[in-house]
Design a protein around this motif. Structure first.
Motif: not given
Length: 317
Positions: A16, A18, A42, A159, A161-164, A192, A196
């Motif tokens: 992970a 993020n 994420d 969290h 999926s992408g943490g954004k 983020s 990423h």
């Protein structure tokens, strides 16, 4: 700009990219958000054995997953630590599965038609407004904030999926409720992009190389965070509820007593009932020379960020 902040908060993991501590930011209450209590991240479905051991050292008690069942089915369930309570609070607005299906179709004309000429960015703005306007999504964020406010739930990690997107809005809610200035909230949100960047650059290269995508710039608004996205969520909250404070109490259904618990848990037992005035902060800095030096550094960083983003909001009222 963001590298100054990233290393001290980032939790380095192999599975992970993020995961971060949201502590350390200065609040208008004259205190710093306590580190080691609340984390954003994420997906935790690809964690390695050493990753699990690293998270175990954080002493987590609760993990909140904003992913939908479909996302979990595709990417896998979290690899949870023994004894950590898992809470599923799916927020559908941040599930970009339909966009990923469009990209995977390899239909370049359709990709340009649906994502080109600013439509991808407009879609992301609409998603962030939906975090406020959609009842079910708003209820999920409210339920998450009540957990954060509850005794015995921290340390806690939330969290998506992408943490954004979903995670970014949740963090903005918490930090703003703690009195962290809007420009610092935005800075945390945009971090983020840093974490990423390598992954997304490789993905764009691979999609073009394989012919799935002809114009990689169509993907940038989907993959990268923008101040416009966070601004849209704040604007919608303040427009519908007259202030961000009313959004928290009425929209998210968080009682004042809960906010008091949140501030004591993350700012300390001595948090004042109201934000500290500038005069009091200067007096505190004069009494603490090192704190004054830190404040000066922070002010330079904040001014540079304001010059770049031109994005200044209002504190919680």
């Amino acid at each position: 700009m963001t590298a100054y902040w990233a290393p001290s908060r980032h939790v380095a993991l192999d599975g992970a990219v993020n995961v971060r501590d949201i502590g350390g930011y200065r609040s208008s209450y004259g205190l710093q958000v306590t580190r080691g209590r609340l984390f954003r991240g994420d997906a935790l479905s690809q964690l390695t054995g050493p990753d699990v051991e690293r998270l175990d050292r954080l002493g987590l008690r609760t993990v909140i997953d904003f992913r939908t069942p479909g996302e979990i089915l595709l990417a896998g369930a979290d690899r949870l630590l023994f004894g950590v309570e898992f809470v599923s609070l799916p927020v559908g607005g941040g599930d970009l599965g339909s966009i990923y299906e469009l990209i995977a179709s390899g239909d370049h004309d359709r990709q340009r038609h649906e994502l080109g000429d600013g439509r991808a960015a407009s879609l992301m703005v609409a998603i962030n407004r939906g975090f406020v306007t959609d009842t079910r999504q708003r209820e999920a964020f409210g339920a998450a904030l009540r957990l954060v406010c509850s005794t015995g739930r921290l340390p806690l990690l939330y969290h998506c999926s992408g943490g954004k997107d979903r995670t970014g809005w949740m963090t903005a809610i918490v930090l703003t409720a703690l009195g962290v200035p809007r420009e610092l909230v935005l800075r945390d949100y945009l971090l983020s992009n840093d974490f990423h960047r390598t992954e997304y650059q490789k993905l764009r290269y691979d999609l073009v190389k394989t012919g799935i995508v002809a114009d990689p710039e169509l993907l940038r608004p989907i993959m990268e965070q923008s101040a416009t996205y966070l601004g849209a969520a704040f604007e919608e909250a303040e427009r519908r509820y007259s202030s961000f404070g009313r959004f928290v109490t009425d929209g998210l259904e968080i009682r004042d007593a809960m906010l008091g618990e949140l501030r004591r848990a993350l700012l300390g037992d001595l948090v004042p009932p109201e934000p500290v005035s500038l005069t009091a902060r200067l007096a505190l800095a004069a009494a603490r020379p090192q704190a004054a030096q830190d404040d000066i550094g922070d002010q330079h960083e904040e001014q540079a960020q304001r010059d770049r983003d031109r994005y200044v909001g209002q504190p919680l009222r």
